[in-house]
Design a protein around this motif. Structure first.
Motif, PDB file in Angstrom:
ATOM      1  N   LEU A  33       0.827  -1.210   0.000  1.00  0.00           N
ATOM      2  CA  LEU A  33       0.000   0.000   0.000  1.00  0.00           C
ATOM      3  C   LEU A  33       0.861   1.260   0.000  1.00  0.00           C
ATOM      4  O   LEU A  33       0.560   2.231  -0.696  1.00  0.00           O
ATOM      5  CB  LEU A  33      -0.944  -0.007   1.202  1.00  0.00           C
ATOM      6  N   ILE A  34       1.951   1.231   0.770  1.00  0.00           N
ATOM      7  CA  ILE A  34       2.874   2.373   0.784  1.00  0.00           C
ATOM      8  C   ILE A  34       3.487   2.566  -0.593  1.00  0.00           C
ATOM      9  O   ILE A  34       3.556   3.686  -1.106  1.00  0.00           O
ATOM     10  CB  ILE A  34       3.957   2.185   1.870  1.00  0.00           C
ATOM     11  N   ALA A  35       3.942   1.463  -1.212  1.00  0.00           N
ATOM     12  CA  ALA A  35       4.547   1.559  -2.545  1.00  0.00           C
ATOM     13  C   ALA A  35       3.542   2.078  -3.574  1.00  0.00           C
ATOM     14  O   ALA A  35       3.900   2.884  -4.434  1.00  0.00           O
ATOM     15  CB  ALA A  35       5.097   0.201  -2.975  1.00  0.00           C
ATOM     16  N   CYS A  36       2.285   1.648  -3.481  1.00  0.00           N
ATOM     17  CA  CYS A  36       1.264   2.118  -4.415  1.00  0.00           C
ATOM     18  C   CYS A  36       0.886   3.573  -4.168  1.00  0.00           C
ATOM     19  O   CYS A  36       0.467   4.275  -5.082  1.00  0.00           O
ATOM     20  CB  CYS A  36       0.016   1.232  -4.338  1.00  0.00           C
ATOM     21  N   THR A  37       1.047   4.029  -2.934  1.00  0.00           N
ATOM     22  CA  THR A  37       0.740   5.419  -2.594  1.00  0.00           C
ATOM     23  C   THR A  37       1.877   6.351  -3.002  1.00  0.00           C
ATOM     24  O   THR A  37       1.650   7.445  -3.516  1.00  0.00           O
ATOM     25  CB  THR A  37       0.474   5.552  -1.078  1.00  0.00           C
ATOM     26  N   TRP A 157       6.599   6.020 -12.503  1.00  0.00           N
ATOM     27  CA  TRP A 157       5.634   5.311 -11.668  1.00  0.00           C
ATOM     28  C   TRP A 157       5.470   3.829 -11.988  1.00  0.00           C
ATOM     29  O   TRP A 157       4.997   3.077 -11.148  1.00  0.00           O
ATOM     30  CB  TRP A 157       4.277   5.998 -11.704  1.00  0.00           C
ATOM     31  N   VAL A 158       5.867   3.376 -13.164  1.00  0.00           N
ATOM     32  CA  VAL A 158       5.624   1.980 -13.540  1.00  0.00           C
ATOM     33  C   VAL A 158       6.282   1.000 -12.575  1.00  0.00           C
ATOM     34  O   VAL A 158       5.642   0.076 -12.061  1.00  0.00           O
ATOM     35  CB  VAL A 158       6.082   1.704 -14.998  1.00  0.00           C
ATOM     36  N   LEU A 159       7.564   1.176 -12.310  1.00  0.00           N
ATOM     37  CA  LEU A 159       8.267   0.238 -11.433  1.00  0.00           C
ATOM     38  C   LEU A 159       7.701   0.261 -10.018  1.00  0.00           C
ATOM     39  O   LEU A 159       7.595  -0.781  -9.369  1.00  0.00           O
ATOM     40  CB  LEU A 159       9.766   0.535 -11.415  1.00  0.00           C
ATOM     41  N   GLY A 160       7.326   1.426  -9.535  1.00  0.00           N
ATOM     42  CA  GLY A 160       6.738   1.538  -8.198  1.00  0.00           C
ATOM     43  C   GLY A 160       5.395   0.836  -8.107  1.00  0.00           C
ATOM     44  O   GLY A 160       5.100   0.151  -7.122  1.00  0.00           O
ATOM     45  N   GLY A 164       4.548  -2.339  -5.820  1.00  0.00           N
ATOM     46  CA  GLY A 164       3.432  -2.273  -4.876  1.00  0.00           C
ATOM     47  C   GLY A 164       2.415  -3.368  -5.097  1.00  0.00           C
ATOM     48  O   GLY A 164       1.968  -4.020  -4.148  1.00  0.00           O
ATOM     49  N   VAL A 165       2.023  -3.591  -6.339  1.00  0.00           N
ATOM     50  CA  VAL A 165       1.035  -4.632  -6.644  1.00  0.00           C
ATOM     51  C   VAL A 165       1.605  -6.008  -6.302  1.00  0.00           C
ATOM     52  O   VAL A 165       0.899  -6.857  -5.735  1.00  0.00           O
ATOM     53  CB  VAL A 165       0.595  -4.545  -8.122  1.00  0.00           C
ATOM     54  N   ASP A 166       2.876  -6.244  -6.616  1.00  0.00           N
ATOM     55  CA  ASP A 166       3.491  -7.527  -6.277  1.00  0.00           C
ATOM     56  C   ASP A 166       3.496  -7.741  -4.761  1.00  0.00           C
ATOM     57  O   ASP A 166       3.160  -8.826  -4.286  1.00  0.00           O
ATOM     58  CB  ASP A 166       4.912  -7.611  -6.824  1.00  0.00           C
ATOM     59  N   GLN A 170       1.568 -10.805  -2.962  1.00  0.00           N
ATOM     60  CA  GLN A 170       2.355 -11.709  -2.125  1.00  0.00           C
ATOM     61  C   GLN A 170       1.871 -11.647  -0.678  1.00  0.00           C
ATOM     62  O   GLN A 170       1.770 -12.672  -0.001  1.00  0.00           O
ATOM     63  CB  GLN A 170       3.846 -11.357  -2.192  1.00  0.00           C
ATOM     64  N   GLY A 171       1.598 -10.449  -0.197  1.00  0.00           N
ATOM     65  CA  GLY A 171       1.117 -10.291   1.172  1.00  0.00           C
ATOM     66  C   GLY A 171      -0.197 -11.009   1.397  1.00  0.00           C
ATOM     67  O   GLY A 171      -0.378 -11.707   2.401  1.00  0.00           O
ATOM     68  N   TRP A 172      -1.140 -10.836   0.477  1.00  0.00           N
ATOM     69  CA  TRP A 172      -2.429 -11.512   0.612  1.00  0.00           C
ATOM     70  C   TRP A 172      -2.275 -13.023   0.549  1.00  0.00           C
ATOM     71  O   TRP A 172      -2.923 -13.749   1.308  1.00  0.00           O
ATOM     72  CB  TRP A 172      -3.427 -11.037  -0.444  1.00  0.00           C
ATOM     73  N   SER A 173      -1.402 -13.515  -0.336  1.00  0.00           N
ATOM     74  CA  SER A 173      -1.251 -14.971  -0.438  1.00  0.00           C
ATOM     75  C   SER A 173      -0.619 -15.541   0.827  1.00  0.00           C
ATOM     76  O   SER A 173      -1.035 -16.591   1.315  1.00  0.00           O
ATOM     77  CB  SER A 173      -0.442 -15.355  -1.678  1.00  0.00           C
ATOM     78  N   VAL A 174       0.362 -14.846   1.392  1.00  0.00           N
ATOM     79  CA  VAL A 174       0.988 -15.312   2.636  1.00  0.00           C
ATOM     80  C   VAL A 174      -0.009 -15.214   3.793  1.00  0.00           C
ATOM     81  O   VAL A 174      -0.103 -16.121   4.622  1.00  0.00           O
ATOM     82  CB  VAL A 174       2.280 -14.509   2.929  1.00  0.00           C
TER      83      VAL A 174
END
Length: 186
Positions: A33-37, A157-160, A164-166, A170-174
């Protein structure tokens, strides 16, 4: 085919504490969320980290090269190490140029990957479930074209966003794995 590391028996015998997975999943979701923000900061951070890793790899390759016994090996490994070192230092010194370059490379890679998947699908159209390969190739190709078409303006912004999405996925799957393990222990 199921991943042998994620079978119920493997998960039971791994002695993984669900609480650790839950905490890790939550941390990754927050970081995502921080990375996406703050996508620009996430983009620059990812370029810095990559630059540091490439610099370390370059130094290690140079150390290996100078320990090589044959002259030909020394030259090849030294050239490779030097190129890594230069690329890493440039990414650290000029992170915006690094982000621009990486974004273009990423877009081109997606275009090539999507085109390749479509080509493989064309060769195997009659195979069961080949349509998924076609859809995957088409989506990958479209995303690559969107990234390449927006370049260089989208380099900030693309790499960020990708980072963030990755992290979110990953967070949700863990987190969900931790919840599943906790429910099995109950």
């Amino acid at each position: 085919m199921a991943d042998p590391l994620l079978t119920p028996t493997a998960l039971r015998t791994a002695h993984i504490k669900p609480s650790w997975l839950l905490a890790l999943g939550l941390i990754m979701i927050v970081l995502g969320l921080i990375a996406c923000t703050y996508v620009f900061t996430a983009t620059l951070t990812s370029v810095y980290v990559l630059g540091v890793l490439i610099t370390i790899a370059g130094v290690l390759q140079l150390a290996h090269a100078w320990g090589a016994k044959r002259w030909q090996s020394v030259v090849v490994w030294s050239l490779s190490g030097f190129l890594y070192l230069v690329a890493g230092v440039l990414a650290i010194a000029y992170p915006i140029a690094g982000a621009t370059t990486l974004t273009l490379i990423f877009g081109a890679t997606l275009i090539a990957s999507g085109a390749f998947r479509i080509w493989v699908w064309l060769q195997n159209r009659s195979t069961q479930s080949a349509g998924w390969l076609a859809m995957s190739g088409l989506l990958t190709l479209i995303v690559g074209l969107i990234i390449a078409g927006g370049w260089p303006d989208n380099s900030f912004w693309v790499l960020g966003i990708i980072l963030g999405v990755d992290l979110l996925f990953q967070g949700w799957s863990v987190l969900l794995l931790g919840l599943a393990l906790r429910s099995r222990q109950a």
